[in-house]
Structure formats: structure tokens, C-alpha cells
Design a protein around this motif. Structure first.
Motif, PDB file in Angstrom:
ATOM      1  N   ALA A 212       0.835  -1.209   0.000  1.00  0.00           N
ATOM      2  CA  ALA A 212       0.000   0.000   0.000  1.00  0.00           C
ATOM      3  C   ALA A 212       0.867   1.254   0.000  1.00  0.00           C
ATOM      4  N   ILE A 213       1.871   1.278   0.857  1.00  0.00           N
ATOM      5  CA  ILE A 213       2.738   2.457   0.959  1.00  0.00           C
ATOM      6  C   ILE A 213       3.585   2.619  -0.293  1.00  0.00           C
ATOM      7  N   GLN A 214       4.113   1.537  -0.819  1.00  0.00           N
ATOM      8  CA  GLN A 214       4.934   1.619  -2.030  1.00  0.00           C
ATOM      9  C   GLN A 214       4.135   2.188  -3.207  1.00  0.00           C
ATOM     10  N   LEU A 215       2.957   1.652  -3.428  1.00  0.00           N
ATOM     11  CA  LEU A 215       2.139   2.100  -4.554  1.00  0.00           C
ATOM     12  C   LEU A 215       1.594   3.507  -4.329  1.00  0.00           C
ATOM     13  N   TYR A 216       1.285   3.836  -3.064  1.00  0.00           N
ATOM     14  CA  TYR A 216       0.801   5.173  -2.737  1.00  0.00           C
ATOM     15  C   TYR A 216       1.882   6.221  -3.002  1.00  0.00           C
ATOM     16  N   GLN A 217       3.100   5.942  -2.551  1.00  0.00           N
ATOM     17  CA  GLN A 217       4.206   6.877  -2.778  1.00  0.00           C
ATOM     18  C   GLN A 217       4.505   7.040  -4.262  1.00  0.00           C
ATOM     19  N   LYS A 218       4.419   5.939  -4.985  1.00  0.00           N
ATOM     20  CA  LYS A 218       4.662   6.001  -6.431  1.00  0.00           C
ATOM     21  C   LYS A 218       3.613   6.875  -7.113  1.00  0.00           C
ATOM     22  N   GLU A 219       2.361   6.697  -6.724  1.00  0.00           N
ATOM     23  CA  GLU A 219       1.279   7.495  -7.315  1.00  0.00           C
ATOM     24  C   GLU A 219       1.411   8.962  -6.935  1.00  0.00           C
ATOM     25  N   LEU A 220       1.765   9.220  -5.688  1.00  0.00           N
ATOM     26  CA  LEU A 220       1.896  10.602  -5.215  1.00  0.00           C
ATOM     27  C   LEU A 220       3.047  11.319  -5.909  1.00  0.00           C
ATOM     28  N   SER A 221       4.084  10.576  -6.251  1.00  0.00           N
ATOM     29  CA  SER A 221       5.251  11.184  -6.900  1.00  0.00           C
ATOM     30  C   SER A 221       4.946  11.651  -8.315  1.00  0.00           C
ATOM     31  N   THR A 222       3.865  11.169  -8.896  1.00  0.00           N
ATOM     32  CA  THR A 222       3.494  11.583 -10.256  1.00  0.00           C
ATOM     33  C   THR A 222       2.619  12.831 -10.256  1.00  0.00           C
ATOM     34  N   SER A 223       2.406  13.409  -9.080  1.00  0.00           N
ATOM     35  CA  SER A 223       1.586  14.611  -8.878  1.00  0.00           C
ATOM     36  C   SER A 223       0.122  14.257  -8.663  1.00  0.00           C
ATOM     37  N   VAL A 224      -0.595  15.176  -8.038  1.00  0.00           N
ATOM     38  CA  VAL A 224      -2.026  14.992  -7.772  1.00  0.00           C
ATOM     39  C   VAL A 224      -2.801  15.477  -8.988  1.00  0.00           C
ATOM     40  N   ARG A 225      -3.667  14.607  -9.518  1.00  0.00           N
ATOM     41  CA  ARG A 225      -4.420  14.929 -10.724  1.00  0.00           C
ATOM     42  C   ARG A 225      -5.899  14.607 -10.516  1.00  0.00           C
ATOM     43  N   ALA A 226      -6.687  15.009 -11.462  1.00  0.00           N
ATOM     44  CA  ALA A 226      -8.128  14.755 -11.374  1.00  0.00           C
ATOM     45  C   ALA A 226      -8.423  13.258 -11.382  1.00  0.00           C
ATOM     46  N   ASP A 227      -7.584  12.475 -12.085  1.00  0.00           N
ATOM     47  CA  ASP A 227      -7.870  11.051 -12.212  1.00  0.00           C
ATOM     48  C   ASP A 227      -7.333  10.204 -11.054  1.00  0.00           C
ATOM     49  N   ASN A 228      -6.530  10.810 -10.155  1.00  0.00           N
ATOM     50  CA  ASN A 228      -6.021  10.020  -9.034  1.00  0.00           C
ATOM     51  C   ASN A 228      -6.343  10.627  -7.669  1.00  0.00           C
ATOM     52  N   VAL A 229      -7.022  11.767  -7.662  1.00  0.00           N
ATOM     53  CA  VAL A 229      -7.277  12.461  -6.402  1.00  0.00           C
ATOM     54  C   VAL A 229      -8.167  11.643  -5.460  1.00  0.00           C
ATOM     55  N   ASP A 230      -9.178  10.972  -6.004  1.00  0.00           N
ATOM     56  CA  ASP A 230     -10.078  10.182  -5.147  1.00  0.00           C
ATOM     57  C   ASP A 230      -9.313   9.094  -4.402  1.00  0.00           C
ATOM     58  N   ALA A 231      -8.490   8.363  -5.133  1.00  0.00           N
ATOM     59  CA  ALA A 231      -7.752   7.261  -4.533  1.00  0.00           C
ATOM     60  C   ALA A 231      -6.715   7.756  -3.531  1.00  0.00           C
ATOM     61  N   LEU A 232      -6.031   8.847  -3.855  1.00  0.00           N
ATOM     62  CA  LEU A 232      -5.021   9.390  -2.942  1.00  0.00           C
ATOM     63  C   LEU A 232      -5.646   9.825  -1.619  1.00  0.00           C
ATOM     64  N   LEU A 233      -6.785  10.480  -1.694  1.00  0.00           N
ATOM     65  CA  LEU A 233      -7.470  10.912  -0.478  1.00  0.00           C
ATOM     66  C   LEU A 233      -7.938   9.716   0.340  1.00  0.00           C
ATOM     67  N   SER A 234      -8.456   8.704  -0.334  1.00  0.00           N
ATOM     68  CA  SER A 234      -8.934   7.506   0.360  1.00  0.00           C
ATOM     69  C   SER A 234      -7.806   6.816   1.110  1.00  0.00           C
ATOM     70  N   SER A 235      -6.692   6.589   0.411  1.00  0.00           N
ATOM     71  CA  SER A 235      -5.568   5.903   1.050  1.00  0.00           C
ATOM     72  C   SER A 235      -4.994   6.722   2.196  1.00  0.00           C
ATOM     73  N   CYS A 236      -4.854   8.019   1.978  1.00  0.00           N
ATOM     74  CA  CYS A 236      -4.269   8.883   3.005  1.00  0.00           C
ATOM     75  C   CYS A 236      -5.089   8.835   4.292  1.00  0.00           C
ATOM     76  N   MET A 237      -6.410   8.895   4.183  1.00  0.00           N
ATOM     77  CA  MET A 237      -7.257   8.882   5.377  1.00  0.00           C
ATOM     78  C   MET A 237      -7.155   7.559   6.119  1.00  0.00           C
ATOM     79  N   MET A 238      -7.041   6.462   5.380  1.00  0.00           N
ATOM     80  CA  MET A 238      -6.993   5.159   6.048  1.00  0.00           C
ATOM     81  C   MET A 238      -5.616   4.834   6.599  1.00  0.00           C
ATOM     82  N   MET A 239      -4.559   5.368   5.987  1.00  0.00           N
ATOM     83  CA  MET A 239      -3.206   5.042   6.423  1.00  0.00           C
ATOM     84  C   MET A 239      -2.894   5.586   7.814  1.00  0.00           C
TER      85      MET A 239
END
Length: 445
Positions: A212-239
Motif C-alpha cells: 500500500a505504501i509503495q504504490l501510494y508513494q509512487k502514485e503521489l510522486s506523479t503529482s495529484v491529478r483529477a484522475d487520481n485524487v479520489d484514490a489518494l485521499l482515500s488511502s491517506c485517510m486510512m493510512m
């Protein structure tokens, strides 16, 4: 000799055995409180004619053992770490919630069931985008079911119930990006492992957190975008639950008593959501979180009305004195002014489930300069933090995760400060000490 009082409501009744009493006390110290009744002493009675129960779960029936029929998960399946399924007798409210998250059919339909296949397919679909396959070791030896299936089912049926805010609870888990799914699996097993420790599941929990952390960090490193914002917020709140709910945390493990500043990182990490929300601001109006965030914002505007921007009006006089706040103090010339302005209305809220969710937001609102003072163990900063920790102990009924670390950290601060010779400090410790169940020493100095 210092004593730690039992939290309110933890007393046992006379008719329980000593084994039950010990079990009950242990449950109060778990991260999530789920009803796990122990075995009670039974008086012998002659066997009477009776009908066999037909309402047991599918798993117990397959194992040919008597099911206790506890719902949503029976006791025997939880003890064994098995996937528990009642088909098709699931409670309708749970069916609707689960069916929405899983994307399966109407729970009122004839063929609806939360079968092992339904759960497994949902998990496999979400993780299908992950290039790394799940290790074969992550299969329960006792049941033969994948740990991912066990974790996801427990998350949907039990872990979600611990989320106090209904808006967040409704949306959580609806975006099944790989890092979100791994986070869900990790939270589900963390929850289950804290309730019923199991080495086999512990390995799986560690693996799910790692991915979870590896994939989250990888996604976050590509910048926050309209197509990944939902997932980033979801993971961040649960982590956040990972650092707040460590295994076997004791007050003596706290940074306050060990003089190891890095052990306060759990608190600093809670500001991560605020940072992501700032980065995601342009995309949130079209996010799945938009409605929930808007609702929360409106409620908090009523709670945190900035009636006083300057001075000490409205603040607790003792806390204001300790922090050196006078009529000219603002957040620009005092690090303590803003935390006190946030904490004060929270302390006045009625103790209920919705307000418990608002109280929890305090840790995510703390700025770096205040956190730095906490790390240095500055007395005013620790007293303010202790009051919030104590407040969370008073709403533990609706925020059971506080038993993982919050109560222990509150006790640690009380232990650290109770030797103070300042009568103001000792007076201010009374509330957090009483809230967390710690008995202050009668002597000082």
C-alpha cells in the motif's frame, strides 16, 4: 505507587468468571472494540428435546461445527480467522452497504449473496493492475481462503463501522485503485489482528501495508491529478490508522518517557491529509469526496467560529495563563494561541458519535511549530496535547481506535508532568489524568 484506573464502564459483574473478567479488560485495551464474548461457565442441565439450529454461517456448516450465530461475524470464524458468511440471511442494512461497495446486485434480489467468490473477484479485479502477484504464503492454512478475502470481508463488515463520520464511511472504499485496495486489506487485518492476534495474519498485514505504501508513494510522486485524487485521499485517510494503532503499545514506549523524539512521528504524520487536500483543491469539487467534505466543512464552521481572533477571551483561564496568553496575543505572536482556539470549542461539545469525529480532527490541524514544541517536551505544549488526548478518551465509545495509542500517550504525559512543582500544571493535569484513567501521585517535587 502509581495506579492506572480502569476506563469508565469496564467493571465486571459478579456472575462472570475470572477468565471472563480478564478477557473483558483486555478487550477494552484493543484498538477496535468488537463484541467477543468469552466462554461462560455453564450449569449442568439434563438434555432436553430441541430443534437443531438452521441459522448458522456457511463456514461453520462446511466445517461441521456448531455455529454461535453471532452476526455479522460468528465468534468461531473470528477465532480461527476464517471468512464468515451468512447466505442469504445477511442483515439487510449490511447487505446494502456491502453490495454498494462491491458493485454486486440488489441485496433484495433472489440470487444476492456475499459469497467468497464475490469478494475474491472484487479484490482480484482491484489488484489486477498491480504488477507484483500476492505471495502464495498469504493463504490461510486453517481455512484455505486467501488472506485478501478475509481482510476485505472484515473491513467491509466491521472496520467501516468504526468510522464515526457517516459521510466518510459511505464513500470509503468506493474507489478500488490498487493502493486503495491494499490499504483496505491492511486496515482490515490490522483490525482483526488487534482483536484476535494471529501470526499468520500478521505476516499478511505487514505485506499489505508494504505494498500500500509503495504504490501510494509512487502514485503521489506523479503529482495529484483529477484522475487520481479520489484514490489518494482515500488511502491517506486510512493510512493514519497504522501509526495510531500500533501493536502492544505501552505508555513507557512514548517519546515523552523514552526521550526518543522520533517516536512522536505518529502525530506529525496526521497532517498528511491536510497537505494532500491543499494539493488536490482544484479537483475536489468533482471528487467522490466533494459532498462529504462540504458537509463536514459546514458543520465545523459552526464549531470553530472565530469569534475571538485576539486575546484570551473564551479560553480557559488556567490554560491561557500557562501559555502566557494575554489580551494582545494572536496566532502571529504565540505558537499556543491557535491550538487553544481549536481545542476550546471541542472541549465544550456534547459527547456523541458525530462530535467524536470532529474531536479527532484536532491532530490534523496542528502546525509544525507547535509539534516541534511537543517534540521538545515543552510543558505548555504537552498540557494542551494532554487535554486533547484526554478528550479523545472521553469519546472512546465512538472512536475505539484511541485504545491503540491515544490513551497510552495521555498516561505518559501525566507521568512525565506529575512531578512538577508548579501548582498550575498539577491542576491542569487533573482532567487528562481522570479521562485516561491515571491516578496522579499525591506528592510533588
Amino acid at each position: 505507587m502509581h495506579q492506572i484506573k480502569s476506563p469508565a464502564g469496564s467493571g465486571t459483574s459478579d456472575d462472570r468468571s475470572s477468565e471472563d473478567s480478564s478477557s473483558d479488560r483486555q478487550q477494552l485495551q484493543t484498538v477496535f472494540r468488537i463484541s467477543l464474548p468469552g466462554k461462560k461457565q455453564k450449569t449442568f442441565h439434563a438434555r432436553r428435546a430441541h430443534k437443531k439450529s438452521r441459522g448458522g454461517c456457511v463456514t461453520c456448516k462446511k466445517r461441521r461445527v456448531k455455529c454461535d450465530e453471532q452476526k455479522p461475524l460468528c465468534q468461531k470464524c473470528q477465532n480461527k480467522g476464517l471468512v464468515c458468511s451468512y447466505t442469504p440471511e445477511l442483515d439487510l442494512a449490511h447487505q446494502k452497504k456491502i453490495s454498494k461497495a462491491l458493485g454486486v446486485g440488489d441485496p433484495t434480489a433472489t440470487f444476492f449473496s456475499l459469497s467468497f467468490e464475490d469478494v475474491l473477484n472484487k479484490v482480484e479485479t482491484a489488484l489486477g493492475f498491480d504488477s507484483r502477484p500476492i505471495p502464495p504464503k498469504l493463504i490461510s492454512q486453517s481455512s484455505g481462503h486467501p488472506m485478501s478475502t478475509i481482510a476485505f470481508q472484515h473491513f467491509m463488515r466491521c472496520s467501516l463501522e468504526t468510522v464515526a463520520n457517516p459521510g466518510i464511511r459511505e464513500v470509503m472504499g468506493s474507489d478500488m485503485n490498487p493502493h486503495v485496495m491494499y490499504t483496505i486489506l491492511a486496515v482490515g487485518l490490522l483490525h482483526l489482528n488487534r482483536v484476535s492476534p494471529n501470526k499468520e495474519r500478521s505476516y499478511a498485514e505487514i505485506y499489505f501495508w508494504q505494498r500500500a505504501i509503495q504504490l501510494y508513494q509512487k502514485e503521489l510522486s506523479t503529482s495529484v491529478r483529477a484522475d487520481n485524487v479520489d484514490a489518494l485521499l482515500s488511502s491517506c485517510m486510512m493510512m493514519g490508522v497504522m501509526t495510531i494503532c500500533p501493536e502492544n503499545f505501552k505508555p513507557t514506549d512514548s517519546w515523552v518517557l523514552t526521550n526518543k523524539p522520533e517516536r512522536m512521528n505518529w502525530l506529525c504524520l496526521q497532517s498528511g491529509l491536510r497537505i494532500i487536500i491543499t494539493l488536490a483543491a482544484p479537483y475536489i469539487p468533482n471528487s467522490i469526496w466533494a459532498s462529504s467534505f462540504e458537509s463536514i466543512h459546514k458543520e465545523e464552521l459552526k464549531i470553530f467560529e472565530r469569534e475571538y481572533e485576539t486575546g484570551r477571551d473564551g479560553l480557559d483561564s488556567d490554560l491561557a495563563d500557562l501559555c502566557g496568553i494575554d489580551e494582545y496575543t494572536t496566532e502571529n505572536n504565540s505558537v499556543y494561541h491557535n491550538p487553544l482556539r481549536i481545542l476550546t470549542p471541542l472541549l465544550k461539545l456534547e459527547k456523541n458519535r458525530p462530535n467524536a469525529a470532529h474531536c479527532a480532527t484536532f491532530m490534523g490541524r496542528l502546525e509544525c511549530d507547535f509539534l516541534a514544541l511537543c517534540r521538545k517536551r515543552e510543558v505548555p505544549a504537552l498540557v494542551i496535547l494532554a487535554h486533547w488526548l484526554g478528550l479523545m478518551c472521553t469519546v472512546a465509545e465512538w472512536q475505539p481506535w484511541i485504545e491503540g495509542r491515544i490513551r497510552g500517550e495521555c498516561i505518559a504525559i501525566c507521568m512525565f508532568l506529575e512531578t512538577s512543582t508548579d501548582p498550575l500544571v498539577r491542576r491542569l493535569l487533573k482532567f487528562p489524568a481522570a479521562a485516561c484513567g491515571y491516578e496522579l501521585s499525591t506528592s510533588s517535587g
